[in-house]
Motif scaffolding. Structure first.
Motif, PDB file in Angstrom:
ATOM      1  N   LYS A  15       6.091  13.360   8.228  1.00  0.00           N
ATOM      2  CA  LYS A  15       6.710  13.802   6.970  1.00  0.00           C
ATOM      3  C   LYS A  15       8.218  13.974   7.126  1.00  0.00           C
ATOM      4  O   LYS A  15       9.000  13.565   6.262  1.00  0.00           O
ATOM      5  CB  LYS A  15       6.098  15.129   6.516  1.00  0.00           C
ATOM      6  CG  LYS A  15       4.709  15.032   5.937  1.00  0.00           C
ATOM      7  CD  LYS A  15       4.266  16.401   5.442  1.00  0.00           C
ATOM      8  CE  LYS A  15       2.869  16.376   4.866  1.00  0.00           C
ATOM      9  NZ  LYS A  15       2.438  17.713   4.399  1.00  0.00           N
ATOM     10  N   LEU A  29       9.790  10.447   7.467  1.00  0.00           N
ATOM     11  CA  LEU A  29       9.157   9.358   6.728  1.00  0.00           C
ATOM     12  C   LEU A  29      10.174   8.365   6.175  1.00  0.00           C
ATOM     13  O   LEU A  29       9.954   7.143   6.217  1.00  0.00           O
ATOM     14  CB  LEU A  29       8.303   9.930   5.595  1.00  0.00           C
ATOM     15  CG  LEU A  29       7.475   8.901   4.821  1.00  0.00           C
ATOM     16  CD1 LEU A  29       6.538   8.143   5.743  1.00  0.00           C
ATOM     17  CD2 LEU A  29       6.675   9.587   3.702  1.00  0.00           C
ATOM     18  N   LEU A  52       9.838   4.425   6.963  1.00  0.00           N
ATOM     19  CA  LEU A  52       9.567   3.454   5.903  1.00  0.00           C
ATOM     20  C   LEU A  52      10.627   2.345   5.866  1.00  0.00           C
ATOM     21  O   LEU A  52      10.384   1.267   5.324  1.00  0.00           O
ATOM     22  CB  LEU A  52       9.510   4.147   4.548  1.00  0.00           C
ATOM     23  CG  LEU A  52       8.323   5.096   4.322  1.00  0.00           C
ATOM     24  CD1 LEU A  52       8.437   5.771   2.967  1.00  0.00           C
ATOM     25  CD2 LEU A  52       6.994   4.347   4.438  1.00  0.00           C
ATOM     26  N   TRP A 111      -0.480   0.697   6.624  1.00  0.00           N
ATOM     27  CA  TRP A 111       0.246   1.838   6.044  1.00  0.00           C
ATOM     28  C   TRP A 111       1.192   1.386   4.929  1.00  0.00           C
ATOM     29  O   TRP A 111       1.568   2.191   4.072  1.00  0.00           O
ATOM     30  CB  TRP A 111       1.046   2.564   7.122  1.00  0.00           C
ATOM     31  CG  TRP A 111       2.047   1.703   7.835  1.00  0.00           C
ATOM     32  CD1 TRP A 111       1.842   0.960   8.969  1.00  0.00           C
ATOM     33  CD2 TRP A 111       3.405   1.465   7.452  1.00  0.00           C
ATOM     34  NE1 TRP A 111       2.982   0.281   9.321  1.00  0.00           N
ATOM     35  CE2 TRP A 111       3.964   0.577   8.411  1.00  0.00           C
ATOM     36  CE3 TRP A 111       4.209   1.926   6.406  1.00  0.00           C
ATOM     37  CZ2 TRP A 111       5.280   0.139   8.352  1.00  0.00           C
ATOM     38  CZ3 TRP A 111       5.516   1.490   6.336  1.00  0.00           C
ATOM     39  CH2 TRP A 111       6.049   0.604   7.298  1.00  0.00           C
ATOM     40  N   LEU A 126       0.208   2.215   1.364  1.00  0.00           N
ATOM     41  CA  LEU A 126       0.090   3.607   0.942  1.00  0.00           C
ATOM     42  C   LEU A 126       1.198   3.998  -0.033  1.00  0.00           C
ATOM     43  O   LEU A 126       2.308   3.471   0.033  1.00  0.00           O
ATOM     44  CB  LEU A 126       0.136   4.528   2.169  1.00  0.00           C
ATOM     45  CG  LEU A 126      -1.001   4.370   3.177  1.00  0.00           C
ATOM     46  CD1 LEU A 126      -0.734   5.258   4.394  1.00  0.00           C
ATOM     47  CD2 LEU A 126      -2.346   4.718   2.552  1.00  0.00           C
ATOM     48  N   THR A 179       4.272   5.984  -1.437  1.00  0.00           N
ATOM     49  CA  THR A 179       5.386   6.600  -0.711  1.00  0.00           C
ATOM     50  C   THR A 179       6.146   7.622  -1.551  1.00  0.00           C
ATOM     51  O   THR A 179       7.179   8.130  -1.124  1.00  0.00           O
ATOM     52  CB  THR A 179       6.369   5.515  -0.236  1.00  0.00           C
ATOM     53  OG1 THR A 179       6.846   4.778  -1.377  1.00  0.00           O
ATOM     54  CG2 THR A 179       5.695   4.555   0.732  1.00  0.00           C
ATOM     55  N   PHE A 202       1.115  10.341   1.365  1.00  0.00           N
ATOM     56  CA  PHE A 202       1.215   9.296   2.387  1.00  0.00           C
ATOM     57  C   PHE A 202       0.437   9.702   3.636  1.00  0.00           C
ATOM     58  O   PHE A 202      -0.330   8.907   4.189  1.00  0.00           O
ATOM     59  CB  PHE A 202       2.682   9.038   2.750  1.00  0.00           C
ATOM     60  CG  PHE A 202       2.861   7.952   3.777  1.00  0.00           C
ATOM     61  CD1 PHE A 202       3.010   6.631   3.390  1.00  0.00           C
ATOM     62  CD2 PHE A 202       2.879   8.256   5.135  1.00  0.00           C
ATOM     63  CE1 PHE A 202       3.173   5.621   4.339  1.00  0.00           C
ATOM     64  CE2 PHE A 202       3.031   7.268   6.092  1.00  0.00           C
ATOM     65  CZ  PHE A 202       3.176   5.940   5.695  1.00  0.00           C
ATOM     66  N   CYS A 203       0.601  10.949   4.070  1.00  0.00           N
ATOM     67  CA  CYS A 203      -0.073  11.411   5.292  1.00  0.00           C
ATOM     68  C   CYS A 203      -1.590  11.457   5.119  1.00  0.00           C
ATOM     69  O   CYS A 203      -2.337  11.132   6.044  1.00  0.00           O
ATOM     70  CB  CYS A 203       0.465  12.777   5.708  1.00  0.00           C
ATOM     71  SG  CYS A 203       2.124  12.697   6.428  1.00  0.00           S
TER      72      CYS A 203
END
Length: 285
Positions: A184, A187, A191, A209, A212, A214, A220-221
């Motif tokens: 987190k 991130l 990204l 991933w 997912l 964002t 996201f996690c």
């Protein structure tokens, strides 16, 4: 007996920066009070594991820890020192203990602290990068192993570590997934990397991933944990235990303890462990 240290070319010779112990003047790991939420289930599962498997047809019951540290922690909130996970698990009845620590000073401190312990003769210490160490460490074929993977950043623990482990050992695994302390927090930077060797791709073992959402680090996690679960199942770890979230005293999420086994008993024992450590009225026995 002081255990020997196997030094690898990747060993880190830099100065240890977390400080030293007032008791023995050796390196100490700076920690928060929440480490108890990690150590209690780790030790209790180790005890269940050994009780259940003792007398079974295994040549060895091995405890294998990556990112072991110097063996002693300074808890900032209490200003007290406590044994780290290696010294706590050393009190249990594994027939062999293997610790991997990259920093030379920390590995040497761990060896000194283990010396004189009744189980010191059962210990191997490897100093170097975990990816190099796990390729070289020999796990006897008729062994049952419990592996604890405890990185502070995702870059330290690529999924390949687990792939190699799965190929060379019958092992239950407990993994620190550093969602709050790393994913987190960083991130945005993660990204920005979408190449084949991007940090998130190496950590997950795939680039799924990228699908997912964002817009929210928390969402996201949550999605990332489901993907991690799926990648573990591809390796035969079909028995995933309940997840233990570790938070600060102010309830800020730090990381998850993620358990996986290739046998249903592993999942059963882990879920029993969490029930015991999370419900104080139940006696730890």
């Amino acid at each position: 007996m002081k255990p020997a240290i196997h030094f690898l070319p990747s060993a880190d010779h830099s100065v240890w920066n977390d400080g030293v112990s007032k008791d023995d003047n050796l390196p100490i790991r700076d920690s928060g009070v929440w480490i108890e939420k990690k150590h209690k289930p780790l030790v209790y599962y180790s005890e269940i594991f050994n009780r259940a498997m003792k007398g079974k047809p295994w040549d060895e019951r091995i405890y294998f820890e990556l990112f072991a540290g110097p063996g002693r922690c300074f808890v900032r909130e209490t200003k007290k020192e406590e044994w780290g996970s290696p010294l706590q698990v050393l009190e249990t009845n594994f027939t062999k203990f293997i610790f991997v620590e990259m920093n030379k000073s920390a590995a040497e401190a761990l060896a000194i602290r283990i010396a004189g312990h009744a189980n010191a003769c059962k210990v191997e210490i490897w100093c170097g990068d975990c990816a190099e160490a796990i390729e070289k460490i020999i796990i006897p074929p008729k062994s049952l192993t419990f592996t604890f993977i405890d990185p502070t950043r995702i870059g330290h623990a690529p999924f390949k570590l687990i792939s190699v482990l799965a190929a060379k050992a019958r092992s239950d695994i407990l993994i620190n997934i550093p969602t709050g302390t790393d994913i987190k927090r960083n991130l945005h930077n993660y990204l920005a990397h979408s190449e084949s060797d991007a940090p998130l791709t190496k950590y997950l073992g795939s680039d799924k991933w990228k699908m997912l959402p964002t817009n929210s680090p928390s969402n996201f996690c949550r999605g990332f944990l489901k993907l991690y679960d799926a990648e573990l199942r591809k390796l035969g770890y079909n028995f995933i235990g309940n997840i233990q979230q570790v938070t600060t005293s102010g309830n800020v999420p730090l990381y998850y303890l993620f358990f996986a086994s290739k046998h249903q008993l592993g999942e059963k024992f882990w879920n029993e462990t969490l029930k015991r450590v999370n419900e104080p009225e139940l006696k730890l026995c």
